[in-house]
Design a protein around this motif. Structure first.
Motif, mmCIF file in Angstrom:
data_model
loop_
_atom_site.group_PDB
_atom_site.id
_atom_site.type_symbol
_atom_site.label_atom_id
_atom_site.label_comp_id
_atom_site.label_asym_id
_atom_site.label_seq_id
_atom_site.Cartn_x
_atom_site.Cartn_y
_atom_site.Cartn_z
ATOM 1 N N GLY A 145 -34.531 -49.758 -30.483
ATOM 2 C CA GLY A 145 -33.341 -50.466 -30.236
ATOM 3 C C GLY A 145 -33.022 -52.463 -30.721
ATOM 4 O O GLY A 145 -33.445 -52.399 -31.996
ATOM 5 N N THR B 66 -29.722 -54.482 -22.207
ATOM 6 C CA THR B 66 -29.702 -53.308 -22.788
ATOM 7 C C THR B 66 -27.597 -54.094 -23.576
ATOM 8 O O THR B 66 -27.499 -55.375 -23.036
ATOM 9 N N THR C 176 -27.605 -49.615 -26.104
ATOM 10 C CA THR C 176 -29.062 -49.784 -26.593
ATOM 11 C C THR C 176 -30.461 -50.353 -25.769
ATOM 12 O O THR C 176 -29.054 -52.289 -25.527
ATOM 13 N N ARG C 177 -31.602 -50.834 -25.913
ATOM 14 C CA ARG C 177 -32.352 -51.077 -25.152
ATOM 15 C C ARG C 177 -31.815 -52.824 -25.965
ATOM 16 O O ARG C 177 -32.202 -52.392 -27.556
#
Length: 122
Positions: free
Chosen positions: A80, A34, A22-23
């Motif tokens: 994110g 990430t 996930t960013r």
């Protein structure tokens, strides 16, 4: 009849494999990196820190930054996590490259202290 156990995602829960990759953005919307993974305390079951992967090109020269989990907030609009850090502050943060650090109380206090967070005693 019992409810099925969630294994992917619910309104308030997410599986670990969905967190990985996930960013992470700062509050200005700049992408910082990430989530590589997160580390869970074996005794308490609480997430102690996330490992932010930052820098490098095509996986070469990447650096890993342990971030206290409570610094991260999920932002559905960005899909994110957001953290209140700019790139300059992140570049001076505790990090490692080739070998995982020995995470003990002293190192944990250094990492948490860098971000101005009290290291939890689980």
């Amino acid at each position: 009849m019992t409810e099925p156990v969630a294994i992917s995602e619910t309104e308030r829960l997410i599986s670990s494999d969905k967190v990985e990759g996930t960013r992470v953005y700062n509050r200005q919307g700049e992408r910082l990196g990430t989530i590589r993974n997160f580390m869970v305390n074996k005794q308490s079951g609480r997430v102690e820190y996330a490992v932010l992967e930052f820098g490098g090109i095509l996986g070469i020269g990447n650096e890993y930054y342990p971030l206290p989990w409570e610094l991260l907030t999920y932002d559905a609009k960005q899909a994110g996590y957001c953290v209140d850090l700019d790139k300059t502050r992140l570049e001076g943060a505790p990090r490692y490259r080739d070998r995982d650090p020995l995470w003990d109380e002293i190192y944990g206090q250094q990492v948490y202290g860098y971000y101005g967070v009290t290291y939890p005693l689980f």
